[in-house]
Design a protein around this motif. Structure first.
Motif, PDB file in Angstrom:
ATOM      1  N   LEU A  90       0.851  -1.197   0.000  1.00 28.05           N
ATOM      2  CA  LEU A  90       0.000   0.000   0.000  1.00 28.05           C
ATOM      3  C   LEU A  90       0.885   1.245   0.000  1.00 28.05           C
ATOM      4  CD1 LEU A  90      -2.672  -0.979   2.681  1.00 28.05           C
ATOM      5  CD2 LEU A  90      -2.935  -1.008   0.217  1.00 28.05           C
ATOM      6  N   PRO A  91       0.447   2.292  -0.666  1.00 29.36           N
ATOM      7  CA  PRO A  91      -0.687   2.342  -1.593  1.00 29.36           C
ATOM      8  C   PRO A  91      -0.282   1.864  -2.980  1.00 29.36           C
ATOM      9  CG  PRO A  91       0.286   4.513  -1.375  1.00 29.36           C
ATOM     10  CD  PRO A  91       1.064   3.616  -0.462  1.00 29.36           C
ATOM     11  N   THR A  92      -1.247   1.369  -3.748  1.00 29.62           N
ATOM     12  CA  THR A  92      -1.014   0.938  -5.127  1.00 29.62           C
ATOM     13  C   THR A  92      -2.129   1.482  -5.999  1.00 29.62           C
ATOM     14  OG1 THR A  92       0.192  -1.083  -4.565  1.00 29.62           O
ATOM     15  CG2 THR A  92      -0.932  -1.049  -6.681  1.00 29.62           C
ATOM     16  N   LEU A  93      -1.744   1.952  -7.172  1.00 31.19           N
ATOM     17  CA  LEU A  93      -2.730   2.455  -8.130  1.00 31.19           C
ATOM     18  C   LEU A  93      -2.674   1.564  -9.364  1.00 31.19           C
ATOM     19  CD1 LEU A  93      -4.573   5.058  -8.069  1.00 31.19           C
ATOM     20  CD2 LEU A  93      -2.938   6.046  -9.661  1.00 31.19           C
ATOM     21  N   VAL A  94      -3.831   1.076  -9.794  1.00 29.92           N
ATOM     22  CA  VAL A  94      -3.930   0.244 -10.996  1.00 29.92           C
ATOM     23  C   VAL A  94      -4.777   1.002 -12.013  1.00 29.92           C
ATOM     24  CG1 VAL A  94      -4.711  -1.942 -11.966  1.00 29.92           C
ATOM     25  CG2 VAL A  94      -3.727  -1.885  -9.669  1.00 29.92           C
ATOM     26  N   ILE A  95      -4.198   1.294 -13.175  1.00 27.67           N
ATOM     27  CA  ILE A  95      -4.884   2.069 -14.215  1.00 27.67           C
ATOM     28  C   ILE A  95      -4.973   1.228 -15.481  1.00 27.67           C
ATOM     29  CG2 ILE A  95      -4.881   4.200 -15.570  1.00 27.67           C
ATOM     30  CD1 ILE A  95      -3.106   5.446 -13.416  1.00 27.67           C
ATOM     31  N   ASN A  96      -6.192   1.071 -15.984  1.00 28.01           N
ATOM     32  CA  ASN A  96      -6.408   0.245 -17.183  1.00 28.01           C
ATOM     33  C   ASN A  96      -5.695  -1.101 -17.061  1.00 28.01           C
ATOM     34  OD1 ASN A  96      -8.082   2.099 -18.355  1.00 28.01           O
ATOM     35  ND2 ASN A  96      -6.656   2.771 -19.921  1.00 28.01           N
ATOM     36  N   ASP A  97      -5.785  -1.667 -15.868  1.00 28.20           N
ATOM     37  CA  ASP A  97      -5.304  -3.016 -15.564  1.00 28.20           C
ATOM     38  C   ASP A  97      -3.779  -3.152 -15.537  1.00 28.20           C
ATOM     39  OD1 ASP A  97      -6.478  -5.362 -14.632  1.00 28.20           O
ATOM     40  OD2 ASP A  97      -6.074  -6.426 -16.507  1.00 28.20           O
ATOM     41  N   ILE A  98      -3.041  -2.039 -15.398  1.00 24.59           N
ATOM     42  CA  ILE A  98      -1.608  -2.151 -15.130  1.00 24.59           C
ATOM     43  C   ILE A  98      -1.279  -1.286 -13.920  1.00 24.59           C
ATOM     44  CG2 ILE A  98      -1.160  -2.420 -17.606  1.00 24.59           C
ATOM     45  CD1 ILE A  98       0.441   0.276 -17.318  1.00 24.59           C
ATOM     46  N   GLN A  99      -0.216  -1.649 -13.212  1.00 21.17           N
ATOM     47  CA  GLN A  99       0.157  -0.898 -12.022  1.00 21.17           C
ATOM     48  C   GLN A  99       0.904   0.376 -12.404  1.00 21.17           C
ATOM     49  OE1 GLN A  99       2.009  -2.830  -8.739  1.00 21.17           O
ATOM     50  NE2 GLN A  99       0.529  -4.503  -8.649  1.00 21.17           N
ATOM     51  N   TYR A 100       0.458   1.457 -11.800  1.00 18.52           N
ATOM     52  CA  TYR A 100       1.136   2.737 -11.955  1.00 18.52           C
ATOM     53  C   TYR A 100       2.482   2.669 -11.251  1.00 18.52           C
ATOM     54  CZ  TYR A 100       2.227   7.602 -10.699  1.00 18.52           C
ATOM     55  OH  TYR A 100       2.844   8.808 -10.483  1.00 18.52           O
ATOM     56  N   ARG A 101       3.513   3.132 -11.930  1.00 20.96           N
ATOM     57  CA  ARG A 101       4.851   3.200 -11.334  1.00 20.96           C
ATOM     58  C   ARG A 101       5.199   4.667 -11.104  1.00 20.96           C
ATOM     59  NH1 ARG A 101       4.946  -1.823  -9.653  1.00 20.96           N
ATOM     60  NH2 ARG A 101       5.083  -3.377 -11.319  1.00 20.96           N
ATOM     61  N   GLY A 102       5.812   4.928 -10.000  1.00 21.44           N
ATOM     62  CA  GLY A 102       6.211   6.288  -9.681  1.00 21.44           C
ATOM     63  C   GLY A 102       5.597   6.755  -8.378  1.00 21.44           C
ATOM     64  N   ARG A 103       5.956   7.939  -7.996  1.00 15.89           N
ATOM     65  CA  ARG A 103       5.474   8.520  -6.741  1.00 15.89           C
ATOM     66  C   ARG A 103       3.987   8.805  -6.825  1.00 15.89           C
ATOM     67  NH1 ARG A 103       8.135  14.088  -5.023  1.00 15.89           N
ATOM     68  NH2 ARG A 103       6.265  14.972  -5.938  1.00 15.89           N
ATOM     69  N   LEU A 104       3.288   8.632  -5.705  1.00 16.81           N
ATOM     70  CA  LEU A 104       1.859   8.905  -5.655  1.00 16.81           C
ATOM     71  C   LEU A 104       1.664  10.415  -5.572  1.00 16.81           C
ATOM     72  CD1 LEU A 104      -0.586   7.019  -5.715  1.00 16.81           C
ATOM     73  CD2 LEU A 104      -0.780   7.319  -3.254  1.00 16.81           C
ATOM     74  N   ASP A 105       1.781  11.037  -6.725  1.00 14.89           N
ATOM     75  CA  ASP A 105       1.745  12.490  -6.840  1.00 14.89           C
ATOM     76  C   ASP A 105       0.507  12.896  -7.638  1.00 14.89           C
ATOM     77  OD1 ASP A 105       3.248  15.261  -7.062  1.00 14.89           O
ATOM     78  OD2 ASP A 105       2.715  14.697  -9.115  1.00 14.89           O
ATOM     79  N   ARG A 106      -0.153  13.968  -7.227  1.00 14.54           N
ATOM     80  CA  ARG A 106      -1.391  14.389  -7.878  1.00 14.54           C
ATOM     81  C   ARG A 106      -1.213  14.583  -9.383  1.00 14.54           C
ATOM     82  NH1 ARG A 106      -3.292  19.171  -9.657  1.00 14.54           N
ATOM     83  NH2 ARG A 106      -1.438  20.229  -8.858  1.00 14.54           N
ATOM     84  N   THR A 107      -0.205  15.355  -9.778  1.00  8.31           N
ATOM     85  CA  THR A 107       0.009  15.628 -11.195  1.00  8.31           C
ATOM     86  C   THR A 107       0.466  14.386 -11.940  1.00  8.31           C
ATOM     87  OG1 THR A 107       0.580  17.928 -10.703  1.00  8.31           O
ATOM     88  CG2 THR A 107       1.262  17.064 -12.836  1.00  8.31           C
ATOM     89  N   GLY A 108       1.362  13.604 -11.317  1.00  7.09           N
ATOM     90  CA  GLY A 108       1.851  12.390 -11.960  1.00  7.09           C
ATOM     91  C   GLY A 108       0.738  11.387 -12.220  1.00  7.09           C
ATOM     92  N   VAL A 109      -0.151  11.207 -11.250  1.00  7.34           N
ATOM     93  CA  VAL A 109      -1.260  10.265 -11.414  1.00  7.34           C
ATOM     94  C   VAL A 109      -2.246  10.777 -12.458  1.00  7.34           C
ATOM     95  CG1 VAL A 109      -3.269   9.257 -10.255  1.00  7.34           C
ATOM     96  CG2 VAL A 109      -1.042   9.266  -9.113  1.00  7.34           C
ATOM     97  N   LEU A 110      -2.518  12.083 -12.448  1.00  8.82           N
ATOM     98  CA  LEU A 110      -3.433  12.638 -13.445  1.00  8.82           C
ATOM     99  C   LEU A 110      -2.875  12.428 -14.846  1.00  8.82           C
ATOM    100  CD1 LEU A 110      -5.979  14.196 -14.163  1.00  8.82           C
ATOM    101  CD2 LEU A 110      -4.696  16.330 -13.844  1.00  8.82           C
TER     102      LEU A 110
END
Length: 634
Positions: free
Chosen positions: A380-400
């Motif tokens: 935790l935490p993990t973000l999965v977008i369109n069925d793949i794991q997001y890599r990188g810092r959990l940053d507002r701009t980066g995730v957007l």
């Protein structure tokens, strides 16, 4: 379905050791089957010198901010010393051409995140780590005990390249006087199959798990606005997820499992305070996790799925563990304030103390296991977008940016095209697309990944063409734009056009003109079409047509191509008037006679019908004498 389990026996361990094992396994999820891990990749291309041109895979680091959907072109730079980047550099890295700098360092000696951080503060725009062994690519991660906070400070991307490719770059830097130019490309790192992005956020309701919990809550607060905007617009489908593990049957009755698990050991979470003797327990966290899942489900049923973000934010503020307010009662107060149904949420949660499978939490456990292109969810935490794991810092701009990269090109919502997260390539030389400078109509369409050259629709008029060298209006209303590209001319306040709206394309010279529609010239009907050939006729050509005249007092009839007399004799006129008057009078008399006869016929018919159903006066008068005679006889 593989289940998450703890497989190390706890017999003979101290209480503290037992807890640490439980805590460790919660975050790293040691499984009874082999884990499924996927290395998320970007690409690195050598652009020059030409003899080194090639394209290679690279592994996206699990820290920093990858440029999802974008790319960077820069120059490779190698440090003169400290090639492992385990110490701060005493030099600043710049390129002679002013291009971005990609610092090439070696693997080994220290944490990956530490290397990237020292590269960043020395001026690098990205860090390439060359592997030191020949092996498949791995994902560079930040240390779990990053006491210096290197990963949290990183704002540049980092990537791992193979030893073979790294060695090639090192040799090229030794032998070449010119710059080695690379392109780091993340444009295809995120799947983008359609016009909706589906993503999951794996989180936890515990707010006292240290740094990880702080990162989660900071992200929720900062990203809430974007998330709700995307969800309300129907651009995304968001699902919150919560990690659990289960307690092996042999340990279900232990103090640790009883305090950290619900449903008789089927679903567990670590004690938030590392203390089995008091305070909050893991099962308190499980119950709240379950409630938050059901908050989203109930809100989703009412068409307000985005309420989850409000609930989680408000719960963290109003019901924190630190303030000793982390409770069911506090959660229900937040539920009420958001207009959600407590009864529906309770029904969704089921009985956490039952010796039975909880369908909601069972689904969460199953979803943790990776399938296809997606890794297992193991931390935790993990973000999965369109069925793949997001890599990188959990940053507002980066995730957007990562979410925006998940839309099919040209279907991105407006928030993805803001100058804060993407560069409008149409501003530079119109993106190399077709442009009508006179009317300021462009085929360049800005997208999150760059631009596409696509003939536009302007004021309801569709332009067609390749988008690069030509676009022309087609279809209905095309004549309203540059006359559809057809010939047009105005003479004596009368406009002639070769564009016809009913034709979807092409140009046709109007009647009275000849040509290909792009150019039209007047036809001399008097010469080319032998017009006005009747006796006594004379022809005069005019622009777009012709005039015929007859000699003397005659009038030209075009349909018959003949001349007739304009006037007749006085006697003939009188006879004509008399004839017309006679015809009119006869018609009027006939009409009056017809109406009279029709009315008489209708009256007689109505009288006959009425007499069959009711006594009329004349019938009554005829019957009275008979009645009187009858009375007299009596």
């Amino acid at each position: 379905m593989a289940r998450r389990s703890i497989t190390v026996p706890l017999v003979g361990l101290s209480e503290a050791s037992e807890y640490l094992l439980f805590f460790y396994f919660f975050f790293f999820l040691v499984t009874s089957v082999q884990g499924h891990f996927v290395v998320e990749k970007s690409s690195v291309s050598v652009l020059s010198p030409s003899k080194y041109k090639s394209k290679h895979d690279s592994a996206i680091a699990n820290f920093g901010i990858p440029d999802y959907g974008g790319s960077i072109i820069g120059v490779v730079v190698r440090p003169s010393k400290n090639v492992m980047a385990c110490d701060p550099f005493d030099e600043t890295f710049k390129s002679s051409s002013g291009r971005p700098v990609f610092l090439l360092v070696d693997r080994g000696g220290c944490y990956f995140a530490k290397k990237a951080y020292y590269g960043q503060i020395a001026g690098a725009d990205a860090v390439l780590v060359s592997d030191n062994v020949d092996e498949p690519l791995i994902t560079m991660d930040s240390p779990h005990r990053d006491t210096e906070g290197y990963a949290d400070k990183l704002t540049i991307p980092s990537t791992l390249i193979t030893k073979k490719f790294g060695d090639t770059l090192k040799e090229a830097l030794k032998n070449e006087d010119t710059e080695i130019i690379l392109k780091l490309d993340w444009s295809e790192s995120m799947p983008h199959p359609d016009n909706r992005v589906e993503y999951e956020f794996w989180t936890n309701s515990n707010d006292e798990c240290g740094k990880k919990c702080d990162i989660q809550m900071k992200f929720v607060k900062e990203f809430r606005g974007h998330a709700q905007l995307l969800e309300k617009g129907g651009f995304t489908m968001f699902t919150p997820r919560y990690i659990t593990w289960y307690c092996p049957q042999a340990f279900v009755k232990t103090k640790q499992c009883k305090s950290q698990c619900i449903n008789k050991g089927r679903y567990c979470a670590p004690d938030p305070e590392l203390n089995f003797e008091g305070g909050y327990e893991g099962k308190d966290v499980l119950r709240e996790n379950l409630r938050q899942i059901c908050v989203h489900r109930v809100a989703n049923e009412s068409g307000r799925s985005w309420i989850w973000w409000d609930f989680v934010t408000d719960f963290h503020i109003r019901c924190s563990m630190k303030d000793k307010k982390y409770s069911k009662e506090c959660a229900e107060t937040v539920i009420q304030s958001l207009g959600l149904s407590k009864e529906k949420i309770d029904k969704c949660m089921g009985d956490p103390d039952a010796d039975a499978i909880n369908p909601v939490l069972q689904e969460e456990q199953s979803a943790q296991v990776g399938k296809g292109s997606r890794s297992d969810v193991t931390y935790l935490p993990t973000l999965v977008i369109n069925d793949i794991q997001y890599r990188g810092r959990l940053d507002r701009t980066g995730v957007l940016k990562a979410i925006c990269a998940g839309f099919e090109e040209s279907t991105e919502p407006p928030v993805c095209l803001s100058s804060a997260i993407e560069t409008n390539q149409c501003l530079d030389n119109n993106g190399g697309c077709w442009l009508d400078t006179e009317r300021n109509i462009s085929a360049c369409k800005d997208t999150f990944r760059g631009r596409i050259c696509e003939c536009p629709i302007v004021h309801g008029v569709q332009y067609t063409g390749d988008g690069y060298t030509s676009c022309k209006p087609e279809g209905p209303a095309r004549c309203s734009v540059n006359n559809g590209g057809c010939w047009s001319e105005t003479v004596d306040k009368k406009t002639f056009s070769a564009c016809v709206n009913s034709d979807l394309n092409g140009c046709r010279c109007p009647v009275g003109f000849k040509g290909d529609g792009k150019t039209c010239t007047d036809v001399d009907e008097c010469k080319e079409r032998s017009s006005c050939q009747c006796s006594g006729c004379s022809c005069r050509n005019k622009y777009g047509g012709y005039d015929c005249k007859c000699s003397g007092d005659l009038v030209y009839i075009q349909s018959e191509d003949t001349c007739i007399a304009r006037n007749t004799s006085k006697v003939g006129s009188i006879l004509t008037l008399l004839l017309i008057g006679s015809i009119v009078c006869a018609g009027l008399a006939g009409y009056i006679f017809y109406k009279y006869r029709l009315r008489s016929y209708m009256d007689s018919e109505i009288t006959a019908i009425m007499s069959q159903y009711m006594p009329l006066d004349n019938h009554q008068n005829e019957s009275r004498p008979l009645q009187e005679n009858s009375n007299t006889t009596v």
